[in-house]
Design an enzyme around this catalytic site. Structure first.
Site, mmCIF file in Angstrom:
data_model
loop_
_atom_site.group_PDB
_atom_site.id
_atom_site.type_symbol
_atom_site.label_atom_id
_atom_site.label_comp_id
_atom_site.label_asym_id
_atom_site.label_seq_id
_atom_site.Cartn_x
_atom_site.Cartn_y
_atom_site.Cartn_z
ATOM 1 N N SER A 48 0.799 -1.224 0.000
ATOM 2 C CA SER A 48 0.000 0.000 0.000
ATOM 3 C C SER A 48 0.827 1.267 0.000
ATOM 4 C CB SER A 48 -0.943 0.019 1.207
ATOM 5 O OG SER A 48 -0.194 0.060 2.407
ATOM 6 N N ASP A 355 -2.475 8.213 8.437
ATOM 7 C CA ASP A 355 -3.592 7.450 8.990
ATOM 8 C C ASP A 355 -3.172 6.429 10.042
ATOM 9 O OD1 ASP A 355 -2.309 5.603 7.439
ATOM 10 O OD2 ASP A 355 -3.996 5.166 6.117
ATOM 11 N N HIS A 358 0.408 4.965 7.086
ATOM 12 C CA HIS A 358 0.957 5.530 5.857
ATOM 13 C C HIS A 358 1.333 7.001 6.046
ATOM 14 C CE1 HIS A 358 -1.924 2.266 4.901
ATOM 15 N NE2 HIS A 358 -0.920 1.859 4.139
#
Length: 394
Positions: A48, A355, A358
């Site tokens: 991600s 968050d 990240h």
């Protein structure tokens, strides 16, 4: 570390300093058309931290990155990226004069002339499907199929296909980037219930998975491969909120030393293995990129880079680090009979972390500047010679 549903690091020195200072003074990203570089394309593999929509097109309406506040800062709408704006791969692509990479699995609107992105949120280096089925081996296999299909399409259709596909020469001369491994730590900590000492016995297998992928790409004719290390996990709100440590384990910047030491162990092993591979694979340019030191410098020297919050998430709810695993960014959940909404902060540029896991657009931008300065390549990689106008891009 990704969060999806559960099923799912003497002569040249003066040049380095000059480039680093100059790059750091630049704040805007130029149009890719303004910059030319020796790399005709970029192919990216990862999780991600560099997924530009791969999981979204595979499992629509599953990930939080499909909704606000994700994307709010730069794109002003969700762009299937786990950030408030751009990812590190976005800045690197722009910095090397390329367009933003299209996800390999995106069937509509993709343009692969300048490369493709095989990264998928939740992916691990080792062949597990802890969060995502798209582990690194799967991504390398996808690349092989993609290359074969491009070859057949160009032979069959000729130049008519070249308006959205790379040339076959581009595959050899392209830059290949691998950014993966964080989820392997999460898997060992959460699924295998390992502590920071036990995990050191698991990490050589993660390194082997990465080096195996490098070897497979080399056997496909690939020459230039950049491998990113893992950043300081002990500084992330996710680790600081969910994993055990003592107050005496915290360093002067509020980071959990044992978790950072585990990352150091992995990074040193990875760098050693890649250096060994470089010696064994003739003609290869295998480069270890030290992102750990860059990321930690953002925390240690926050004022210098314009950050006010280093171990606290911008988007979240509750606690010292503004992170709650049960109420993650962009969601509203009922906890102990009360509805809690994880909302974004007013100014994400003040935060290193977006968050809980990240990084923010601002943090990714600063890291990209340092990488493109060339000061964090091991061994030294003469980027300034390959891309002489890259100083204008970030």
């Amino acid at each position: 570390m990704d969060f999806l549903p559960h099923y799912l690091h003497a002569g040249w020195f003066a040049i380095f300093i000059f480039l680093a200072v100059l790059l750091e003074s630049l704040t805007g990203a130029s149009s890719p058309s303004e910059t030319k570089c020796a790399f005709p394309a970029i192919f990216n593999f990862g999780d991600s931290t560099s997924d530009t929509g791969g999981v979204h097109v595979s499992f629509p309406f599953i990930t939080r990155s499909e909704q606000l506040p994700y994307g709010e800062t730069f794109f002003h709408r969700p762009m299937n990226r786990f950030s408030d704006g751009r990812l590190l791969i976005d800045f690197i692509a722009q910095g090397l004069g390329k367009d933003l990479l299209s996800p390999y699995l995106q069937s509509v609107g993709s343009n692969f002339t300048q490369g493709a992105n095989f990264a998928a949120s939740g992916a691990t280096a080792r062949s597990t499907s802890f969060i995502s089925p798209f582990n690194l081996q799967v991504q390398v296999n996808q690349f092989k199929v993609f290359k074969q299909q491009v070859s057949m399409a160009l032979q069959r259709e000729g130049t008519g296909r070249r308006n959205y596909l790379p040339s076959m020469d581009a595959f050899k001369d392209a830059l290949y980037i691998i950014q993966i491994g964080g989820n392997d730590f999460t898997y060992a900590y959460m699924k295998l219930k390992m502590n920071t000492e036990q995990i050191k016995g698991y990490l050589p297998g993660v390194v082997n998975a990465v080096t195996d992928a490098v070897k497979e790409l080399y056997e496909e004719g690939v020459q230039t491969i950049w491998v990113m290390d893992i950043g300081p996990q002990g500084c992330s709100p996710f680790v600081l909120t969910n994993f055990a440590y003592l107050n005496s384990d915290l360093d002067a910047n509020g980071c959990a030393i044992p978790y950072n030491e585990a990352v150091h162990f992995y990074n040193q092993l990875l760098m050693s293995q890649l250096a060994h591979m470089q010696d064994k694979l003739p003609g290869s340019k295998i480069v270890y990129i030290d992102t750990y030191d860059i990321q930690y410098s953002l925390i240690e020297q926050a004022d210098r880079f314009g950050f006010n919050y280093t171990t606290r998430a911008c988007c979240g709810v509750g606690g010292k680090h503004n992170f709650n695993y049960n109420v993650q960014c962009g969601t509203t959940q009922k906890v102990h009979g009360q509805y809690l909404a994880a909302l974004a902060c007013v100014d994400p540029s003040e935060y290193v972390n977006w968050d809980g896991v990240h990084l923010t657009d601002h943090a990714n931008q600063v890291i990209a500047r340092h990488i493109l300065s060339g000061t964090h390549f091991h061994p030294f990689f003469p980027l300034v010679k390959l891309c002489p106008s890259h100083l204008n891009v970030i």
